[in-house]
Design an enzyme around this catalytic site. Structure first.
Site, PDB file in Angstrom:
ATOM      1  N   ARG A 132      -0.408   9.368 -10.227  1.00  0.00           N
ATOM      2  CA  ARG A 132      -0.626   7.984  -9.298  1.00  0.00           C
ATOM      3  C   ARG A 132       0.025   6.819 -10.013  1.00  0.00           C
ATOM      4  O   ARG A 132       0.507   5.986  -9.522  1.00  0.00           O
ATOM      5  CB  ARG A 132      -2.031   7.629  -9.028  1.00  0.00           C
ATOM      6  CG  ARG A 132      -2.465   8.576  -7.995  1.00  0.00           C
ATOM      7  CD  ARG A 132      -4.246   8.275  -7.628  1.00  0.00           C
ATOM      8  NE  ARG A 132      -4.416   6.859  -7.513  1.00  0.00           N
ATOM      9  CZ  ARG A 132      -4.189   6.500  -6.161  1.00  0.00           C
ATOM     10  NH1 ARG A 132      -4.005   7.271  -5.135  1.00  0.00           N
ATOM     11  NH2 ARG A 132      -4.587   5.418  -5.717  1.00  0.00           N
ATOM     12  N   ARG A 156       1.992  -5.188   5.982  1.00  0.00           N
ATOM     13  CA  ARG A 156       1.282  -4.195   5.131  1.00  0.00           C
ATOM     14  C   ARG A 156       2.106  -2.945   5.159  1.00  0.00           C
ATOM     15  O   ARG A 156       2.459  -2.356   6.553  1.00  0.00           O
ATOM     16  CB  ARG A 156      -0.107  -3.779   5.791  1.00  0.00           C
ATOM     17  CG  ARG A 156      -0.930  -2.718   4.987  1.00  0.00           C
ATOM     18  CD  ARG A 156      -2.292  -2.427   5.666  1.00  0.00           C
ATOM     19  NE  ARG A 156      -2.859  -1.402   4.461  1.00  0.00           N
ATOM     20  CZ  ARG A 156      -4.228  -1.560   4.104  1.00  0.00           C
ATOM     21  NH1 ARG A 156      -4.963  -2.446   4.535  1.00  0.00           N
ATOM     22  NH2 ARG A 156      -4.291  -0.654   3.204  1.00  0.00           N
ATOM     23  N   ASP A 162       0.830  -0.896  -0.045  1.00  0.00           N
ATOM     24  CA  ASP A 162       0.080  -0.068   0.038  1.00  0.00           C
ATOM     25  C   ASP A 162       0.977   1.196  -0.061  1.00  0.00           C
ATOM     26  O   ASP A 162       1.973   1.511   0.399  1.00  0.00           O
ATOM     27  CB  ASP A 162      -0.839  -0.106   1.110  1.00  0.00           C
ATOM     28  CG  ASP A 162      -1.836   0.970   1.188  1.00  0.00           C
ATOM     29  OD1 ASP A 162      -2.355   1.476   0.070  1.00  0.00           O
ATOM     30  OD2 ASP A 162      -2.562   1.577   2.254  1.00  0.00           O
ATOM     31  N   GLU A 214       1.094 -13.735  11.661  1.00  0.00           N
ATOM     32  CA  GLU A 214       1.712 -12.599  12.517  1.00  0.00           C
ATOM     33  C   GLU A 214       1.481 -11.587  11.478  1.00  0.00           C
ATOM     34  O   GLU A 214       1.728 -11.518  10.410  1.00  0.00           O
ATOM     35  CB  GLU A 214       3.091 -12.731  12.741  1.00  0.00           C
ATOM     36  CG  GLU A 214       3.280 -14.094  13.826  1.00  0.00           C
ATOM     37  CD  GLU A 214       2.522 -13.734  15.278  1.00  0.00           C
ATOM     38  OE1 GLU A 214       2.476 -12.626  15.642  1.00  0.00           O
ATOM     39  OE2 GLU A 214       2.201 -14.840  15.732  1.00  0.00           O
ATOM     40  N   ARG A 262      -4.906  -2.395   8.745  1.00  0.00           N
ATOM     41  CA  ARG A 262      -6.200  -3.313   8.367  1.00  0.00           C
ATOM     42  C   ARG A 262      -5.682  -4.186   7.406  1.00  0.00           C
ATOM     43  O   ARG A 262      -4.580  -4.007   6.652  1.00  0.00           O
ATOM     44  CB  ARG A 262      -7.307  -2.461   7.909  1.00  0.00           C
ATOM     45  CG  ARG A 262      -6.858  -1.732   6.835  1.00  0.00           C
ATOM     46  CD  ARG A 262      -8.327  -0.849   6.529  1.00  0.00           C
ATOM     47  NE  ARG A 262      -8.188   0.270   5.560  1.00  0.00           N
ATOM     48  CZ  ARG A 262      -7.962   1.598   5.525  1.00  0.00           C
ATOM     49  NH1 ARG A 262      -7.855   2.038   6.658  1.00  0.00           N
ATOM     50  NH2 ARG A 262      -7.454   2.375   4.750  1.00  0.00           N
ATOM     51  N   THR A 310     -10.806  -7.372  -5.445  1.00  0.00           N
ATOM     52  CA  THR A 310     -11.878  -7.299  -6.274  1.00  0.00           C
ATOM     53  C   THR A 310     -12.616  -5.984  -6.246  1.00  0.00           C
ATOM     54  O   THR A 310     -13.444  -5.610  -6.896  1.00  0.00           O
ATOM     55  CB  THR A 310     -12.778  -8.414  -5.440  1.00  0.00           C
ATOM     56  OG1 THR A 310     -12.557  -8.502  -4.408  1.00  0.00           O
ATOM     57  CG2 THR A 310     -12.708  -9.900  -6.124  1.00  0.00           C
ATOM     58  N   ASN A 370     -10.679  -3.184  -6.248  1.00  0.00           N
ATOM     59  CA  ASN A 370     -10.012  -2.332  -7.242  1.00  0.00           C
ATOM     60  C   ASN A 370     -10.572  -1.590  -8.551  1.00  0.00           C
ATOM     61  O   ASN A 370     -10.304  -0.656  -9.075  1.00  0.00           O
ATOM     62  CB  ASN A 370      -8.518  -2.472  -7.334  1.00  0.00           C
ATOM     63  CG  ASN A 370      -7.753  -2.297  -6.168  1.00  0.00           C
ATOM     64  OD1 ASN A 370      -6.609  -3.144  -5.908  1.00  0.00           O
ATOM     65  ND2 ASN A 370      -8.099  -1.584  -5.320  1.00  0.00           N
ATOM     66  N   SER A 393      -7.776  -5.129   4.929  1.00  0.00           N
ATOM     67  CA  SER A 393      -8.468  -4.656   3.691  1.00  0.00           C
ATOM     68  C   SER A 393      -8.945  -5.936   2.724  1.00  0.00           C
ATOM     69  O   SER A 393      -8.521  -5.885   1.372  1.00  0.00           O
ATOM     70  CB  SER A 393      -7.614  -3.710   2.672  1.00  0.00           C
ATOM     71  OG  SER A 393      -7.204  -2.692   3.480  1.00  0.00           O
ATOM     72  N   GLY A 453      -0.084   5.327  -4.469  1.00  0.00           N
ATOM     73  CA  GLY A 453      -0.639   6.828  -4.809  1.00  0.00           C
ATOM     74  C   GLY A 453      -0.143   7.816  -3.879  1.00  0.00           C
ATOM     75  O   GLY A 453       0.177   8.990  -4.507  1.00  0.00           O
ATOM     76  N   ARG A 454      -0.076   7.654  -2.570  1.00  0.00           N
ATOM     77  CA  ARG A 454       0.636   8.860  -1.743  1.00  0.00           C
ATOM     78  C   ARG A 454       2.030   9.204  -1.790  1.00  0.00           C
ATOM     79  O   ARG A 454       2.553  10.137  -1.924  1.00  0.00           O
ATOM     80  CB  ARG A 454       0.188   8.375  -0.246  1.00  0.00           C
ATOM     81  CG  ARG A 454      -1.256   8.702  -0.002  1.00  0.00           C
ATOM     82  CD  ARG A 454      -1.710   7.894   1.496  1.00  0.00           C
ATOM     83  NE  ARG A 454      -1.499   6.343   1.119  1.00  0.00           N
ATOM     84  CZ  ARG A 454      -1.566   5.608   2.187  1.00  0.00           C
ATOM     85  NH1 ARG A 454      -1.306   6.117   3.360  1.00  0.00           N
ATOM     86  NH2 ARG A 454      -1.368   4.360   1.785  1.00  0.00           N
TER      87      ARG A 454
HETATM   88  C1  FPP Z   1      -1.790   0.162  -3.261  1.00  0.00           C
HETATM   89  O1  FPP Z   1      -1.510   1.523  -3.535  1.00  0.00           O
HETATM   90  C2  FPP Z   1      -1.420  -0.714  -4.397  1.00  0.00           C
HETATM   91  C3  FPP Z   1      -2.202  -1.283  -5.060  1.00  0.00           C
HETATM   92  C4  FPP Z   1      -3.616  -0.947  -5.420  1.00  0.00           C
HETATM   93  C5  FPP Z   1      -1.673  -2.341  -6.012  1.00  0.00           C
HETATM   94  C6  FPP Z   1      -0.279  -2.736  -6.005  1.00  0.00           C
HETATM   95  C7  FPP Z   1       0.160  -2.484  -7.416  1.00  0.00           C
HETATM   96  C8  FPP Z   1       1.330  -2.568  -7.674  1.00  0.00           C
HETATM   97  C9  FPP Z   1       2.486  -2.633  -6.753  1.00  0.00           C
HETATM   98  C10 FPP Z   1       1.861  -2.525  -9.316  1.00  0.00           C
HETATM   99  C11 FPP Z   1       1.456  -3.938 -10.190  1.00  0.00           C
HETATM  100  C12 FPP Z   1       1.349  -4.904  -9.313  1.00  0.00           C
HETATM  101  C13 FPP Z   1       1.963  -6.293 -10.036  1.00  0.00           C
HETATM  102  C14 FPP Z   1       1.474  -7.516  -9.168  1.00  0.00           C
HETATM  103  C15 FPP Z   1       2.913  -6.128 -11.143  1.00  0.00           C
HETATM  104  P1  FPP Z   1      -2.591   2.682  -3.446  1.00  0.00           P
HETATM  105  O2  FPP Z   1      -2.957   3.064  -4.742  1.00  0.00           O
HETATM  106  O3  FPP Z   1      -3.712   2.186  -2.895  1.00  0.00           O
HETATM  107  O4  FPP Z   1      -1.987   3.768  -2.693  1.00  0.00           O
HETATM  108  P2  FPP Z   1      -2.416   4.776  -1.816  1.00  0.00           P
HETATM  109  O5  FPP Z   1      -3.258   4.373  -0.621  1.00  0.00           O
HETATM  110  O6  FPP Z   1      -1.448   5.756  -1.405  1.00  0.00           O
HETATM  111  O7  FPP Z   1      -3.670   5.789  -2.840  1.00  0.00           O
END
Ligand code: FPP
Length: 254
Positions: A38, A193, A25, A212, A199, A71, A73, A201, A28-29
């Site tokens: 992003r 995480r 996670d 753990e 969490r 699911t 996203n 999620s 985006g941030r």
């Molecule tokens: C969360 O960041 C991450 C994801 C939604 C997916 C993770 C994806 C990758 C690392 C890239 C592609 C994956 C593969 C397996 C090639 P967020 O966008 O929710 O971050 P934020 O909470 O800061 O907005």
């Protein structure tokens, strides 16, 4: 400097190595903090994934499950969904040959129904080409949701009952787990995480029962083997009892 992992003993239940699962996670941030779109955060997230996979084996990990796309996203803006799917395709296109040569078995867990034909083909190809590998297991959770997986397993069992292949009263944990998309994999020992949230999620809801949990305050694009080493060091301080008691606790009780 922390000690090298080879000098640390894992407590017991994972003779072949640890199963670590990661909620990656904060892409985006990470991008926002740099004034970037992003999409560039997700691209940097793929680089972090590559670094982490490369470093995992020498840290005593033999199975890594990463939450690539949930699911839920699909609710993100269309352009972001497209970018995540593009990155997934690009990752397999660029890395599968190397993973295959390095003895990595690749598996995609999650719901397959409704996926685009080329993605389904890519999944089948990745799994087939690496099926005889066993040096390291990379499991990518794609179109995965813990609740969806439980519902799908329940439906599969109900269908088996309807076909006369199973008896409803014979359902037990093993029969249920064998119908999850994660069937056949040992459950995660450690779930990490990143991204400052605490969490799960909807990640590995059935499988996480005795995992753990380690939360690391870092955005995923900044992650790599050093951070994984720190998470494993934290894991090694935990006492896993699986609902039972440790021998010294038994002694204390008698
Ligand atoms: C969360 O960041 C991450 C994801 C939604 C997916 C993770 C994806 C990758 C690392 C890239 C592609 C994956 C593969 C397996 C090639 P967020 O966008 O929710 O971050 P934020 O909470 O800061 O907005």
């Amino acid at each position: 400097m922390s000690p090298p992992m080879e000098t640390l003993d894992y407590p017991g239940e994972a003779p072949d190595g640890l199963h670590v699962a990661i909620i990656m996670d904060g892409n985006g941030r990470w991008a926002k903090a740099r004034g970037l779109p992003r999409s560039l955060g997700h691209r940097a997230g793929v680089a972090a994934l590559r670094r982490t996979v490369e470093g995992a084996r020498e840290l005593g990990v033999n199975r890594l499950t990463v939450f690539g796309f949930s699911t839920e996203n699909w609710r993100r803006p269309r352009e972001e969904v497209s970018e995540l799917l593009r990155l997934l395709r690009a990752y397999f296109h660029s890395d599968l040959g190397r993973l295959e040569r390095e003895g990595v078995r690749v598996r995609i867990v999650g719901r397959r129904t409704g996926l685009e034909p080329d993605i389904l083909e890519m999944i089948r190809d990745a799994e087939a080409r690496t099926a005889s590998n066993s040096r390291f297991h990379l499991q990518v959770a794609f179109n995965y949701g813990g609740r969806a997986d439980i519902v799908d397993a329940a439906r599969a069992f109900a269908a088996a009952v309807e076909r006369g292949e199973a008896n409803a009263y014979d359902l037990d944990e093993a029969a249920f787990a064998s119908r999850l998309s994660t069937a056949g994999s040992p459950p995660p020992d450690l779930i990490i995480r990143t991204g400052f949230e605490r969490r799960l999620s909807n990640f590995l809801l059935w499988d996480c029962a005795y995992a753990e949990l380690v939360f690391q305050d870092i955005y995923w694009p900044d992650y790599g083997p050093e951070q994984l080493r720190a998470a494993i060091a934290e894991y090694l301080t935990r006492e896993r009892r699986f609902g039972g008691v440790q021998p010294h606790d038994i002694r204390a009780a008698v």
